[in-house]
Design a protein around this motif. Structure first.
Motif, PDB file in Angstrom:
ATOM      1  N   PHE A  36       0.849  -1.183   0.000  1.00 37.46           N
ATOM      2  CA  PHE A  36       0.000   0.000   0.000  1.00 37.46           C
ATOM      3  C   PHE A  36       0.889   1.238   0.000  1.00 37.46           C
ATOM      4  O   PHE A  36       2.048   1.180   0.424  1.00 37.46           O
ATOM      5  CB  PHE A  36      -0.904   0.009   1.240  1.00 37.46           C
ATOM      6  N   ARG A  37       0.334   2.339  -0.438  1.00 30.30           N
ATOM      7  CA  ARG A  37       1.078   3.586  -0.435  1.00 30.30           C
ATOM      8  C   ARG A  37       0.235   4.697   0.196  1.00 30.30           C
ATOM      9  O   ARG A  37      -0.987   4.652   0.157  1.00 30.30           O
ATOM     10  CB  ARG A  37       1.453   4.012  -1.863  1.00 30.30           C
ATOM     11  N   GLN A  38       0.932   5.674   0.754  1.00 31.41           N
ATOM     12  CA  GLN A  38       0.248   6.856   1.268  1.00 31.41           C
ATOM     13  C   GLN A  38       1.066   8.089   0.933  1.00 31.41           C
ATOM     14  O   GLN A  38       2.195   8.252   1.428  1.00 31.41           O
ATOM     15  CB  GLN A  38       0.022   6.775   2.768  1.00 31.41           C
ATOM     16  N   ALA A  39       0.507   8.910   0.078  1.00 28.42           N
ATOM     17  CA  ALA A  39       1.155  10.168  -0.295  1.00 28.42           C
ATOM     18  C   ALA A  39       0.738  11.253   0.703  1.00 28.42           C
ATOM     19  O   ALA A  39      -0.312  11.150   1.338  1.00 28.42           O
ATOM     20  CB  ALA A  39       0.743  10.563  -1.705  1.00 28.42           C
ATOM     21  N   PRO A  40       1.543  12.300   0.834  1.00 28.19           N
ATOM     22  CA  PRO A  40       1.210  13.381   1.768  1.00 28.19           C
ATOM     23  C   PRO A  40      -0.169  13.960   1.492  1.00 28.19           C
ATOM     24  O   PRO A  40      -0.497  14.283   0.349  1.00 28.19           O
ATOM     25  CB  PRO A  40       2.305  14.411   1.509  1.00 28.19           C
ATOM     26  N   GLY A  41      -0.991  14.047   2.533  1.00 32.44           N
ATOM     27  CA  GLY A  41      -2.313  14.628   2.388  1.00 32.44           C
ATOM     28  C   GLY A  41      -3.354  13.721   1.766  1.00 32.44           C
ATOM     29  O   GLY A  41      -4.483  14.147   1.526  1.00 32.44           O
ATOM     30  N   LYS A  42      -2.960  12.481   1.490  1.00 26.89           N
ATOM     31  CA  LYS A  42      -3.895  11.548   0.858  1.00 26.89           C
ATOM     32  C   LYS A  42      -4.105  10.319   1.734  1.00 26.89           C
ATOM     33  O   LYS A  42      -3.295  10.012   2.609  1.00 26.89           O
ATOM     34  CB  LYS A  42      -3.378  11.122  -0.515  1.00 26.89           C
ATOM     35  N   GLU A  43      -5.186   9.621   1.475  1.00 15.76           N
ATOM     36  CA  GLU A  43      -5.444   8.386   2.200  1.00 15.76           C
ATOM     37  C   GLU A  43      -4.562   7.262   1.658  1.00 15.76           C
ATOM     38  O   GLU A  43      -4.110   7.304   0.515  1.00 15.76           O
ATOM     39  CB  GLU A  43      -6.917   8.003   2.070  1.00 15.76           C
ATOM     40  N   ASP A  88       4.101   8.693  -7.965  1.00 16.41           N
ATOM     41  CA  ASP A  88       4.415   7.512  -7.169  1.00 16.41           C
ATOM     42  C   ASP A  88       5.123   7.873  -5.871  1.00 16.41           C
ATOM     43  O   ASP A  88       5.388   6.983  -5.052  1.00 16.41           O
ATOM     44  CB  ASP A  88       5.291   6.554  -7.979  1.00 16.41           C
ATOM     45  N   THR A  89       5.442   9.132  -5.684  1.00 18.15           N
ATOM     46  CA  THR A  89       6.077   9.564  -4.439  1.00 18.15           C
ATOM     47  C   THR A  89       5.126   9.344  -3.274  1.00 18.15           C
ATOM     48  O   THR A  89       4.008   9.861  -3.255  1.00 18.15           O
ATOM     49  CB  THR A  89       6.469  11.054  -4.520  1.00 18.15           C
ATOM     50  N   ALA A  90       5.572   8.535  -2.312  1.00 15.37           N
ATOM     51  CA  ALA A  90       4.717   8.169  -1.189  1.00 15.37           C
ATOM     52  C   ALA A  90       5.504   7.322  -0.207  1.00 15.37           C
ATOM     53  O   ALA A  90       6.618   6.879  -0.507  1.00 15.37           O
ATOM     54  CB  ALA A  90       3.500   7.377  -1.676  1.00 15.37           C
ATOM     55  N   MET A  91       4.890   7.097   0.951  1.00 12.51           N
ATOM     56  CA  MET A  91       5.398   6.091   1.871  1.00 12.51           C
ATOM     57  C   MET A  91       4.734   4.779   1.481  1.00 12.51           C
ATOM     58  O   MET A  91       3.517   4.731   1.271  1.00 12.51           O
ATOM     59  CB  MET A  91       5.046   6.462   3.306  1.00 12.51           C
ATOM     60  N   TYR A  92       5.550   3.742   1.365  1.00 13.70           N
ATOM     61  CA  TYR A  92       5.041   2.440   0.952  1.00 13.70           C
ATOM     62  C   TYR A  92       5.079   1.479   2.135  1.00 13.70           C
ATOM     63  O   TYR A  92       6.096   1.372   2.831  1.00 13.70           O
ATOM     64  CB  TYR A  92       5.859   1.886  -0.207  1.00 13.70           C
ATOM     65  N   TYR A  93       3.973   0.760   2.299  1.00 14.52           N
ATOM     66  CA  TYR A  93       3.819  -0.159   3.418  1.00 14.52           C
ATOM     67  C   TYR A  93       3.524  -1.563   2.917  1.00 14.52           C
ATOM     68  O   TYR A  93       2.743  -1.738   1.973  1.00 14.52           O
ATOM     69  CB  TYR A  93       2.661   0.256   4.321  1.00 14.52           C
ATOM     70  N   CYS A  94       4.125  -2.562   3.549  1.00 16.44           N
ATOM     71  CA  CYS A  94       3.671  -3.921   3.305  1.00 16.44           C
ATOM     72  C   CYS A  94       2.733  -4.313   4.438  1.00 16.44           C
ATOM     73  O   CYS A  94       2.827  -3.780   5.548  1.00 16.44           O
ATOM     74  CB  CYS A  94       4.830  -4.898   3.171  1.00 16.44           C
ATOM     75  N   GLN A 119      10.093   5.068   2.377  1.00 14.99           N
ATOM     76  CA  GLN A 119       9.764   6.238   1.569  1.00 14.99           C
ATOM     77  C   GLN A 119      10.302   6.101   0.149  1.00 14.99           C
ATOM     78  O   GLN A 119      11.466   5.729  -0.047  1.00 14.99           O
ATOM     79  CB  GLN A 119      10.353   7.505   2.210  1.00 14.99           C
ATOM     80  N   VAL A 120       9.465   6.406  -0.809  1.00 19.08           N
ATOM     81  CA  VAL A 120       9.858   6.468  -2.215  1.00 19.08           C
ATOM     82  C   VAL A 120       9.623   7.889  -2.701  1.00 19.08           C
ATOM     83  O   VAL A 120       8.524   8.426  -2.565  1.00 19.08           O
ATOM     84  CB  VAL A 120       9.051   5.477  -3.071  1.00 19.08           C
ATOM     85  N   THR A 121      10.663   8.492  -3.256  1.00 14.65           N
ATOM     86  CA  THR A 121      10.569   9.846  -3.775  1.00 14.65           C
ATOM     87  C   THR A 121      11.028   9.841  -5.226  1.00 14.65           C
ATOM     88  O   THR A 121      12.148   9.421  -5.522  1.00 14.65           O
ATOM     89  CB  THR A 121      11.425  10.815  -2.954  1.00 14.65           C
ATOM     90  N   VAL A 122      10.159  10.299  -6.109  1.00 13.83           N
ATOM     91  CA  VAL A 122      10.462  10.327  -7.534  1.00 13.83           C
ATOM     92  C   VAL A 122      10.552  11.780  -7.976  1.00 13.83           C
ATOM     93  O   VAL A 122       9.607  12.553  -7.807  1.00 13.83           O
ATOM     94  CB  VAL A 122       9.392   9.592  -8.352  1.00 13.83           C
ATOM     95  N   SER A 123      11.674  12.134  -8.546  1.00 13.53           N
ATOM     96  CA  SER A 123      11.886  13.505  -8.996  1.00 13.53           C
ATOM     97  C   SER A 123      11.838  13.572 -10.516  1.00 13.53           C
ATOM     98  O   SER A 123      12.185  12.610 -11.210  1.00 13.53           O
ATOM     99  CB  SER A 123      13.227  14.032  -8.492  1.00 13.53           C
ATOM    100  N   ALA A 124      11.443  14.738 -11.008  1.00 11.53           N
ATOM    101  CA  ALA A 124      11.312  14.912 -12.464  1.00 11.53           C
ATOM    102  C   ALA A 124      12.676  14.946 -13.129  1.00 11.53           C
ATOM    103  O   ALA A 124      13.671  15.322 -12.512  1.00 11.53           O
ATOM    104  CB  ALA A 124      10.536  16.179 -12.749  1.00 11.53           C
TER     105      ALA A 124
END
Length: 124
Positions: A36-43, A88-94, A119-124
């Motif tokens: 699962f993933r959770q991006a800032p400000g999102k569920e 795809d930038t988000a915290m990823y949880y198993c 944490q996964v951070t994708v930059s342009a």
């Protein structure tokens, strides 16, 4: 039950990452495992699930870019992510959970055990 994720980091758009999760103490013969993933400000939302028989299910948003797999000998869960983009930038949880009826549902309500996230951070 203990789940520990690793493999997150910073990557450029178009790149790939492989997340890993060590699972211990979860001894059900039939189970669901998920990412699962959770991006800032999102569920928190589900990306992929796999059951004890190896059947998988993916969110439409990641189909074709993400592969969930498991190594039952090593008690490991993996998420291979390709062609990453900034969304795809988000915290990823198993997570570990129960089979409902006969398959895994990509819904966090059915998962009772969670790792601390990577944490996964994708930059342009």
């Amino acid at each position: 039950v203990n789940l520990v994720e690793s493999g997150g980091g910073s990557v450029q758009s178009g790149g790939s990452l492989r997340l890993s999760c060590v699972v211990s103490g979860y001894t059900y013969s039939r189970y669901c495992m998920g990412w699962f993933r959770q991006a800032p400000g999102k569920e928190r939302e589900g990306d992929a699930v796999i059951d004890s028989d190896g059947s998988t299910n993916y969110a439409d948003s990641v189909k074709g870019r993400v592969t969930i797999s498991q190594d039952n000998v090593k008690n490991m869960l993996y998420l291979q992510m390709n062609n990453l983009n900034s969304e795809d930038t988000a915290m990823y949880y198993c997570a570990a959970g129960s089979i409902v009826r006969s398959y895994c549902i990509l819904d966090q309500r059915y998962f009772g055990y969670w790792g601390q996230g990577t944490q996964v951070t994708v930059s342009a």
